[in-house]
Scaffold this motif. Structure first.
Motif, short mmCIF file in Angstrom:
data_model
loop_
_atom_site.label_atom_id
_atom_site.label_comp_id
_atom_site.label_asym_id
_atom_site.label_seq_id
_atom_site.Cartn_x
_atom_site.Cartn_y
_atom_site.Cartn_z
N VAL A 12 14.92 56.42 78.50
CA VAL A 12 15.79 56.29 77.34
C VAL A 12 16.08 57.68 76.78
O VAL A 12 15.16 58.48 76.56
CB VAL A 12 15.14 55.41 76.26
CG1 VAL A 12 16.00 55.39 75.00
CG2 VAL A 12 14.94 54.00 76.78
N ILE A 13 17.35 57.97 76.56
CA ILE A 13 17.74 59.22 75.89
C ILE A 13 17.72 58.96 74.39
O ILE A 13 18.50 58.16 73.88
CB ILE A 13 19.14 59.68 76.35
CG1 ILE A 13 19.13 59.99 77.84
CG2 ILE A 13 19.58 60.92 75.55
CD1 ILE A 13 20.49 60.31 78.43
N LEU B 118 16.22 66.88 68.43
CA LEU B 118 15.10 66.11 67.87
C LEU B 118 15.57 65.31 66.66
O LEU B 118 15.22 64.13 66.51
CB LEU B 118 13.96 67.05 67.47
CG LEU B 118 13.20 67.75 68.62
CD1 LEU B 118 12.26 68.81 68.06
CD2 LEU B 118 12.42 66.73 69.43
N ALA B 119 16.34 65.95 65.79
CA ALA B 119 16.84 65.25 64.60
C ALA B 119 17.76 64.10 64.99
O ALA B 119 17.70 63.01 64.40
CB ALA B 119 17.58 66.24 63.70
N LEU C 91 14.59 68.43 77.60
CA LEU C 91 15.23 69.07 78.75
C LEU C 91 16.30 70.02 78.24
O LEU C 91 17.16 69.64 77.44
CB LEU C 91 15.86 67.99 79.64
CG LEU C 91 16.82 68.44 80.75
CD1 LEU C 91 16.08 69.30 81.77
CD2 LEU C 91 17.44 67.23 81.44
N SER C 92 16.24 71.27 78.71
CA SER C 92 17.18 72.30 78.25
C SER C 92 18.06 72.78 79.38
O SER C 92 17.64 72.86 80.54
CB SER C 92 16.42 73.50 77.68
OG SER C 92 15.70 73.15 76.52
N HIS D 67 20.50 70.43 74.86
CA HIS D 67 19.13 69.92 74.93
C HIS D 67 19.17 68.42 74.71
O HIS D 67 19.93 67.93 73.86
CB HIS D 67 18.25 70.57 73.86
CG HIS D 67 16.79 70.25 74.00
ND1 HIS D 67 15.95 70.96 74.82
CD2 HIS D 67 16.01 69.27 73.44
CE1 HIS D 67 14.72 70.46 74.77
NE2 HIS D 67 14.74 69.43 73.93
N ILE D 68 18.40 67.69 75.51
CA ILE D 68 18.29 66.25 75.29
C ILE D 68 16.82 65.87 75.21
O ILE D 68 15.94 66.55 75.76
CB ILE D 68 19.01 65.42 76.39
CG1 ILE D 68 18.33 65.58 77.74
CG2 ILE D 68 20.47 65.79 76.49
CD1 ILE D 68 18.88 64.62 78.78
#
Length: 758
Positions: free
Chosen positions: A295-296, A326-327, A444-445, A455-456
């Motif tokens: 899940v993203i 993150l937010a 992940l960058s 970034h995710i």
């Protein structure tokens, strides 16, 4: 509205205003929630160096710590003519190695409805994307014919124009050159071939292209611009010019390897490949019963802006994009346990990246909460516009296996990285992914050399309780198809290999996904098996040409779906215990028959199910017309529902006698409740007629039957003419029996019908 509720107009103005505010707040909350709804990854496809042509082989490569770097293939260019170990040599490259895939010139254009002539002008990146996207959708169990005209989005990261340089030489330019090489057509052609009508975008932010594509796909899903999305990255190295440029800029490692975070880091290695993920809103994936792989939770994109140089990484910008992701996912820094780093293996970039990770994710971590960091680039090089996709698929596989693969080429940690200040661990061997502080969450960058950062935040798939099968089917049907006999053989071989590697498979799940999640083609194979071992043996028999029971093959010459008719039989075909095995093993059939039983309760003296399936030692009144007709109606309706559940839809229906009523019901003339009420009343009226009648089916011409019943004209008559030699007679029992005796004496086939009235 229930009896306890009050119309809003009866409320006071204050209460109405409060209710309106509550409704408005609920809408705002729903809107805000939609902006950050998690996105499910439901399918993967890949073609990466080292023979990683599918997710399974990619995981094998990763978990075994394989270094997939090799010599530049001779079919790309003559490296001996261009190589020079001197980095200052003009027009030369000091690198002989990289991460390459095989057979980039191989493509079956007609599979996709493309002419061979047009395919020659198509960038192999377009061809590769078509193939891997098809595989990803099959992996997701999404039949491609069902996606035609759907709101499915396509977001493709692509940056290299190697083939364009070849295709635009004046002597080879043709009508297909522009569409064959434009980035816009890379995504557009995929949408066109599959008939997808959601957003279709090609993204070039260099090394961050594919991860930016994932971010845009997530946004598009949340905005409901599309209901399914393909996010992809593709990159092929077909000419030496870019490599020469990067050697002149001293970007590349002379040994062709990314030695990320090591003191020997001296540049990156170029790599190529393609990766595709299939995305859905999490709520939709759960509702549809999709196989959720991960899940993203959140994503973000930003830019370095005015850094130390156009291609120089910007640490504060990297921190900002991680915080934003993150937010967006509502994830706290301390919840993240692993980072798949950009990690190209440059002496400048590696320290900047780890410092940024430490600044955002390192605070407050205890010794047992170290942040693990790795990079797939140590296995296969930097895949550039496909790099983010390689990292994402690695991350998904790691979450599924709950293991972190080894990070290669770390012998002596880079002294410019303040290791003592950073709660970071680099796993150099397969490491169990233990995490006692909630679910496993990773980041992940991808950082583009143009300055665009992405970034995710990815979380392991939610735990789903497997649905318990009420009754396991005694046998399962596997159907496979392909566009050629060779392709069908190869497909069967892959299933055979899987079954050998998984000796205790869920055969029902395998067959369901294969039967419903793939397109059907003209070369077909169907196998009936009781177990995985039997299925594997039957597939092996097909592959070797050995005739085996339960294996059926054929080539469909007519591509048009044949028309299907359902025929419903009449009275006389009933028997006690009929369809008991279906009732015990097929939930759909059982539910339909149970529903009919419930509807018929007010109209029958004895419950239908006890008539069909009496307890041991009990007799059944099934042959009494009052029960025969409702029982046949219910059974035939349940069979219809069962066929429908298997995807078999009739183009037309026809019935005989009682069957006419069922046919009218399923055709929509009346609903099930009315149909059962009608047949029950019909049966009751017929049951009330004087007893003592009989009926028989005579398989002889009408003239012969007419002559046979003539002496008994006052007792026997022709009830129906079902065909040229299928005549039903009806009448007083003694008369019918006499006619039957005479006809049988002449060798005529006569079949008495089980009826209580005639």
């Amino acid at each position: 509205m229930n009896q306890n509720s009050k119309p809003t107009n009866s409320l006071s103005a204050t209460k109405r205003a409060l209710l309106a505010l509550q409704e408005m707040q609920a809408k705002l909350d729903a809107s805000e929630s939609a902006k950050t709804e998690p996105i499910a990854i439901v399918g993967l496809g890949c073609r990466f160096p080292g023979g990683a042509n599918d997710p399974e082989s990619f995981w094998e490569l990763l978990s075994n710590g394989v270094d997939a770097i090799r010599d530049i293939p001779s079919d790309r260019w003559d490296i001996d003519q261009i190589y020079d170990s001197d980095p200052n040599s003009s027009g030369k490259m000091y690198v002989r190695k990289g991460g390459f895939i095989d057979q980039v010139d191989q493509f079956d254009p007609q599979f996709f409805g493309i002419s061979p002539r047009e395919a020659v002008s198509m960038d192999p990146q377009q061809r590769l994307l078509l193939e891997v996207s098809w595989e990803a959708l099959e992996h997701a169990g999404q039949p491609l014919d069902k996606l035609m005209g759907s709101k499915t989005g396509v977001f493709v990261g692509v940056m290299n124009l190697d083939y364009f340089q070849r295709a635009t030489e004046p002597q080879v330019v043709d009508a297909h050159t522009a569409t064959g090489n434009a980035f816009s057509v890379t995504s557009g052609r995929l949408s066109y071939i599959l008939g997808l009508q959601g957003p279709s975008v090609a993204i070039d932010t260099a090394c961050s292209s594919s991860l930016v594509g994932v971010h845009l796909a997530c946004q598009s899903l949340r905005l409901k611009e599309c209901n399914l999305a393909l996010a992809a990255g593709v990159n092929l190295i077909l000419s030496p010019e870019v490599m020469i440029n990067e050697c002149r800029a001293k970007m590349l490692a002379p040994d062709g390897r990314c030695k990320t975070f090591d003191e020997a880091a001296n540049g990156f290695a170029r790599g190529e490949g393609c990766g595709v993920v299939v995305l859905k809103r999490l709520s939709d994936a759960i509702a549809n019963g999709d196989n959720i792989l991960a899940v993203i939770r959140g994503s973000a994109v930003n830019q370095d802006g005015r850094s130390g140089g156009l291609t120089v990484p910007n640490g504060p910008a990297q921190q900002a994009v991680i915080r934003a992701a993150l937010a967006n996912g509502k994830v706290e820094p301390g919840e993240v346990s692993y980072i798949e780093a950009h990690g190209t293996g440059t002496s400048l970039g590696d320290p900047i990246e780890l410092r940024a990770l430490g600044a955002v994710l390192g605070k407050g971590r205890t010794p047992d909460q170290k942040l693990m960091v790795g990079s797939v680039k140590t296995n296969m090089g930097h895949l550039e516009s496909a790099a983010g996709m390689a990292g994402l698929i690695k991350l998904v596989l790691s979450l599924q296996h709950q293991q972190i693969p080894p990070h290669l080429h770390l012998n002596n940690p880079n002294p410019y990285i303040p290791w003592a200040e950073l709660p970071i661990e680099i796993p150099t061997e397969v490491t169990p992914w233990h995490w006692d502080h909630g679910s496993r969450i990773a980041g992940l960058s991808s950082f583009g050399f143009s300055g665009t950062n992405a970034h995710i935040v990815v979380e392991e798939a939610p735990v789903s309780e497997p649905q318990q099968v009420e009754v396991e089917r005694p046998q399962h049907l596997l159907t496979l198809s392909a566009k050629s006999e060779d392709a069908l053989q190869a497909l069967a071989s892959r299933f055979e290999d899987y079954l050998k590697a998984h000796p205790q498979p869920n055969l029902g799940d395998i067959c369901f996904t294969a039967n419903t999640g793939r397109n059907t083609f003209t070369h077909r194979l169907a196998v009936v098996a009781q177990s995985g071992q039997e299925l594997s043996e039957q597939l092996a028999a097909f592959r070797t040409g050995v005739e085996t029971a339960g294996v059926f093959t054929g080539d469909l010459e007519d591509k048009q779906r044949p028309k299907i008719a359902f025929m419903f039989t009449g009275q006389g075909s009933q028997s006690v215990g009929m369809a008991r095995e279906l009732y015990e093993t097929q939930p759909t059939f059982r539910q339909a028959l149970d529903r009919c039983d419930a509807i018929l309760r007010p109209y029958l003296e004895q419950p239908l199910l006890s008539v069909l399936y009496p307890a041991e030692g009990e007799t059944s009144p099934l042959d009494q017309t009052a029960y025969t007709q409702p029982a046949l109606f219910a059974l035939e309706y349940a069979l219809y529902e069962l066929w429908r559940s298997w995807g078999i839809q009739p183009d037309g229906v026809i019935g005989h006698s009682v069957g006419e009523y069922v046919a009218a019901c399923v055709a929509g003339v009346y609903d099930l409740e009315d149909g059962l009420k009608l047949i029950a009343e019909r049966a009751r009226l017929m049951q009330a007629l004087p007893p003592g009648g009989e009926m028989a089916a005579v398989l002889a011409p009408e003239a012969e039957v007419t002559a046979a019943i003539a002496p008994y004209a006052d007792q026997v008559a022709i009830a129906s003419i079902n065909g040229p030699e299928n005549i039903v007679i009806s009448g007083v029992a003694s008369g019918v029996q006499a006619v039957v005796t005479e006809l049988e004496a002449k060798g005529v086939d006569v079949r008495p019908l089980k009826v209580s009235h005639a």
